[in-house]
Enzyme design. Sequence first.
Site, short mmCIF file in Angstrom:
data_model
loop_
_atom_site.label_atom_id
_atom_site.label_comp_id
_atom_site.label_asym_id
_atom_site.label_seq_id
_atom_site.Cartn_x
_atom_site.Cartn_y
_atom_site.Cartn_z
N ASP A 21 93.28 -0.74 -35.44
CA ASP A 21 92.72 -2.11 -35.37
C ASP A 21 91.50 -2.36 -36.26
O ASP A 21 90.53 -3.00 -35.81
CB ASP A 21 92.36 -2.44 -33.91
CG ASP A 21 93.56 -2.44 -32.99
OD1 ASP A 21 94.66 -2.02 -33.43
OD2 ASP A 21 93.42 -2.83 -31.81
N LYS A 107 100.70 -4.73 -31.93
CA LYS A 107 100.68 -4.57 -30.47
C LYS A 107 99.99 -5.75 -29.82
O LYS A 107 99.28 -6.50 -30.49
CB LYS A 107 99.98 -3.25 -30.10
CG LYS A 107 98.52 -3.26 -30.51
CD LYS A 107 97.87 -1.94 -30.20
CE LYS A 107 96.43 -1.92 -30.68
NZ LYS A 107 95.59 -2.97 -30.08
N CYS A 146 90.64 0.25 -27.67
CA CYS A 146 91.93 0.63 -28.25
C CYS A 146 91.97 2.06 -28.76
O CYS A 146 93.01 2.71 -28.69
CB CYS A 146 92.33 -0.37 -29.32
SG CYS A 146 92.79 -1.96 -28.58
#
Length: 200
Positions: A21, A107, A146
């Site tokens: 990310d 995701k 994450c």
Amino acid sequence: MGNSSEKIVRPRPGDALIIVDVQNDFLPGGALGVPKGDEIVPVINRYLEALVGKDIPVFATRDWHPEKHCSFKEQGGPWPPHCVASTRGAEFAPGLFLPDSTTIISKGTDVDRDAYSGFQGTDLDHRFKSLNIRRLFIGGLATDYCVLSTVKDALRRGYEVMLLQDAIRAVDVKPGDGDRAIDEMIRLGAKPITRDMLRP
Ligand code: VGL
Ligand code: ZN
């Protein structure tokens, strides 16, 4: 435990790099800016330099939410709207030099379900198994969400995890969240490394 900077890590077949990310909305000034998140970009580039040259495959996860995602405050979730699919904020950081061969894993794409882990609702595990990947180098944003969740899922699934300790940053909603996340990952078996430990 000895001085970890003395240790050398040799990239080998069966390794993969997961970049978690590293997207505009998670950089300072972004919709969900992670403090000092921008500092990891040049560091990840240096990991890429070392690993891509050794033919280690690269996977980049991205938060890829629909508008009105359940994790957004307006929908009763904890976060401001961020990483809405196909917006500027969801793009990878402009200074991140991903090779063309990078596999992108989206995701959090379902409106009514959040996914912090790169394994959740994706084919990541299946891809790794079919490529015979057993050891994962994991860095990115954010340490306490994450990255933590992806590392825990990887360990649970039996992968060896090398945590890129110099290439992660935390949201720190509560002060110390990032440090606690690092402690937890290490306690569960992740091995912290820094870029200088990768054999050139
Ligand atoms: C993340 C909060 C919300 C992350 C994603 O990438 O760590 N954090 N969505
Ligand atoms: Zn999100």
